[in-house]
Design a protein around this motif. Structure first.
Motif, mmCIF file in Angstrom:
data_model
loop_
_atom_site.group_PDB
_atom_site.id
_atom_site.type_symbol
_atom_site.label_atom_id
_atom_site.label_comp_id
_atom_site.label_asym_id
_atom_site.label_seq_id
_atom_site.Cartn_x
_atom_site.Cartn_y
_atom_site.Cartn_z
ATOM 1 N N THR A 169 0.841 -1.196 0.000
ATOM 2 C CA THR A 169 0.000 0.000 0.000
ATOM 3 C C THR A 169 0.881 1.253 0.000
ATOM 4 O O THR A 169 0.432 2.329 -0.307
ATOM 5 C CB THR A 169 -0.956 0.049 1.207
ATOM 6 O OG1 THR A 169 -0.168 -0.026 2.386
ATOM 7 C CG2 THR A 169 -1.937 -1.090 1.171
ATOM 8 N N PHE A 170 2.163 1.077 0.322
ATOM 9 C CA PHE A 170 3.109 2.173 0.137
ATOM 10 C C PHE A 170 3.814 1.996 -1.193
ATOM 11 O O PHE A 170 3.868 0.890 -1.733
ATOM 12 C CB PHE A 170 4.178 2.164 1.245
ATOM 13 C CG PHE A 170 3.681 2.658 2.560
ATOM 14 C CD1 PHE A 170 3.201 3.945 2.688
ATOM 15 C CD2 PHE A 170 3.692 1.833 3.664
ATOM 16 C CE1 PHE A 170 2.739 4.412 3.914
ATOM 17 C CE2 PHE A 170 3.237 2.295 4.888
ATOM 18 C CZ PHE A 170 2.758 3.583 5.009
ATOM 19 N N ILE A 171 4.395 3.077 -1.694
ATOM 20 C CA ILE A 171 5.232 2.965 -2.870
ATOM 21 C C ILE A 171 6.527 2.296 -2.453
ATOM 22 O O ILE A 171 7.062 2.585 -1.382
ATOM 23 C CB ILE A 171 5.505 4.361 -3.460
ATOM 24 C CG1 ILE A 171 4.212 4.903 -4.048
ATOM 25 C CG2 ILE A 171 6.606 4.310 -4.504
ATOM 26 C CD1 ILE A 171 4.304 6.332 -4.501
ATOM 27 N N GLU A 172 7.034 1.411 -3.279
ATOM 28 C CA GLU A 172 8.286 0.735 -2.937
ATOM 29 C C GLU A 172 9.440 1.721 -2.970
ATOM 30 O O GLU A 172 9.523 2.568 -3.841
ATOM 31 C CB GLU A 172 8.565 -0.374 -3.957
ATOM 32 C CG GLU A 172 7.780 -1.633 -3.691
ATOM 33 C CD GLU A 172 8.035 -2.654 -4.770
ATOM 34 O OE1 GLU A 172 9.126 -3.209 -4.802
ATOM 35 O OE2 GLU A 172 7.126 -2.862 -5.585
#
Ligand SMILES: Nc1ncnc2c1ncn2[C@@H]1O[C@H](COP(=O)(O)OP(=O)(O)OP(=O)(O)O)[C@@H](O)[C@H]1O
Ligand SMILES: [Mg+2]
Lengths: 283, 236
Positions: free
Chosen positions: B232-235
């Motif tokens: 759900t976060f950007i890598e």
């Protein structure tokens, strides 16, 4: 109350620093332009403010709440986002793409609203086209339409007009100004100096991970003007005058004898000012 | 948490529409039919063959449809837009799972018509239901790991060969020690449930198998949720 508040924000990717002591404050109904060379951290700032990444240090608040809380449904409803990481469903039409998001955002009178955003982006004639058949600029316009579909209070736009022709750009600029009139706050990044000057209420120069300079474009340009005045006479000759008694007398004389074709103060472009303050090219 | 049927349904309807135009996924999903037609038309079909078709359906329809739906959303950069909309993860994943489950049910019904198999007994249905959840979870996990539809179609291969077609290959492994371990895979356990019920066995005879499948499902769910949380976060 400010809509966006960032105080001494830093963001590290491993050892690499992307942002370092960023200060930003944006009020309601403002169009705020974020300028900086490639890799300066513009997109990263949008990612932080929309809760898609945690900040490493400092304070970042949106609507008076920590930016990470933007991931919550009630906050997502209030913001619109368009970044380079946005895409359309390729096997659906423009209309179907917009209709899906109208449902997800619970847009009232979706048909009417979809027509409005199609009109706003000049895509009325193409709403039945498959997304896979759109040109780059058309895709970008639909992504913009989708970002504003639910009339968000706060809009994040990452280079919204980068792939657009001048006519489409000015259409979108007009749309953004209308939205501002209705109180929408707009945070945009751009490499286009003309866009920054004509559209933004305030611009910030991002370099070395922080804001180096920030103000109204007009005021910045006046502040960095060298004070010379360009005069062109009807016979085609051109002069650069200083703001001195002597040159004033010269100008008065030309005006008195009806020879002046054009007078203007020489204002630097935002690009010039960027180089002057950071020693770096903006684009 | 307020779960919205409207949002979930909109996502499912969108996925169904996209899927109906996705030849790549459709050709994989047709495999169970081919197997059913090839092996399932004689009289006296052994249970192994019935469960070959059923497990293949779980692998190439349930699991692959789920994987493909998610991987393609990543490839076309639509998943992030979806996650930035008010649709919750639960709604997004429920919508997709509903599509994969509906296609699974349709495929199973048609294939069973062809092979003439009728699942009997509550334990067999329980086994099928838990397996469905297991394959949905694995599909989700693979979808999160794959970056593109093509990667998804590579990641699904082990699932199709080991879990989907394991029944074909198990004979071959019979001479090795590994066979004893392979039997604990959920596809074989599912077949054993049906075999036990066929012999007239009760709960005591199938509970072990059901537990193993449930264990696989829980493990897959835990792993999937962990990966999903990160995504759900950007890598970085
Ligand atoms: N997800 C990520 N993982 C690792 N590093 C990242 C990530 N996102 C950005 N960076 C790094 O952070 C820095 C800033 O990148 P960012 O994309 O914010 O620049 P930008 O100002 O938007 O540039 P451009 O004008 O080219 O779009 C770059 O050095 C980039 O490599
Ligand atoms: Mg960028």
């Amino acid at each position: 109350m400010s809509i966006i508040y960032m105080h001494q924000v830093s963001k590290y990717f491993g050892q690499e620093k992307a942002l370092d002591g960023l200060d930003v404050e944006i009020g309601s109904g403002e169009i705020y332009g974020f300028l900086g060379p490639s890799g300066a951290g513009k997109t990263t700032t949008i990612h932080l403010l929309t809760g898609q990444m945690p900040i490493t240090d400092g304070e970042a608040e949106v609507f008076g709440k920590p930016a990470l809380q933007m991931k919550r449904r009630e906050n997502l409803q209030r913001i619109g986002i368009m970044t380079e990481a946005s895409g359309l469903y390729q096997r659906l039409t423009v209309q179907e793409n917009l209709a899906l998001f109208a449902k997800l955002y619970g847009v009232k009178q979706p048909k009417k609203r979809i027509d409005e955003v199609l009109e706003l982006t000049g895509m009325q004639g193409d709403h039945k086209k498959l997304a896979s058949k759109l040109s780059k600029g058309m895709t970008q316009r639909v992504l913009f339409a989708r970002a504003v579909l639910h009339e968000p209070e706060l809009l994040f736009l990452d280079e919204p007009t980068a792939a657009l022709d001048p006519a489409s750009s000015s259409r979108i600029h007009r749309g953004l100004k209308e939205m501002r009139e209705r109180g929408t706050t707009i945070f945009l990044t751009t490499h286009d100096m003309q866009e920054a000057e004509t559209l933004c209420d305030r611009v910030a120069f991002l370099d070395d991970g922080r804001v180096q300079l920030s103000d109204k474009p007009k005021l910045l340009r006046q502040a960095y003007a060298d004070g010379t005045i360009s005069v062109e006479l009807k016979d085609g000759s051109a002069y650069s005058l200083q703001q001195t008694k002597d040159d004033a007398a010269k100008l008065a004389d030309w005006i008195g004898s009806g020879r002046v074709a054009e007078v203007k103060t020489n204002l630097p472009t935002l690009g010039d000012i960027f180089i002057q303050t950071t020693g770096r090219e903006l684009v | 948490m307020n779960f919205s049927i409207v949002r979930t349904y909109s996502i499912a309807a969108k996925d169904m529409k996209e899927l109906s135009k996705n030849m790549f996924v459709l050709t994989t999903a047709v495999m169970p039919f081919l197997f059913a037609l090839m092996f399932g038309r004689q009289d006296d079909i052994p249970l192994v063959v019935h469960y070959l078709v059923i497990n293949l359906t779980f692998a190439s329809v349930t699991c692959f449809v789920q994987t493909a739906l998610i991987a393609e959303e990543k490839e076309k950069k639509t998943l992030r837009s979806l996650m930035l909309s008010p649709a919750t993860s639960t709604e997004i994943l429920t919508g997709k799972s509903a599509v994969a489950a509906a296609l699974t049910a349709a495929t199973l019904v048609i294939c069973m018509q062809i092979t003439g198999y009728v699942p009997e007994g509550v334990y067999v249905y329980a086994g099928l239901a838990i397996s469905l959840v297991f394959y949905l979870m694995v599909g989700l996990l693979l979808g999160l790991l794959a970056r593109t539809l093509v990667e998804a179609s590579v990641l699904i291969l082990p699932v199709i060969f080991i879990l989907g077609m394991g029944g074909l290959f198990i004979e071959f492994f019979q001479q090795y020690d590994i066979a004893a371990w392979l039997e604990y895979l959920p596809n074989f356990q599912l077949e054993y449930i049906a075999a036990a019920v066929g012999r007239g066995g009760g709960l005591a005879d199938v509970s072990g198998y059901l537990l193993v499948i449930t264990g696989w499902t829980v493990a897959a769910a835990v792993l999937t949720v962990a990966v999903y949380r990160k995504r759900t976060f950007i890598e970085e």
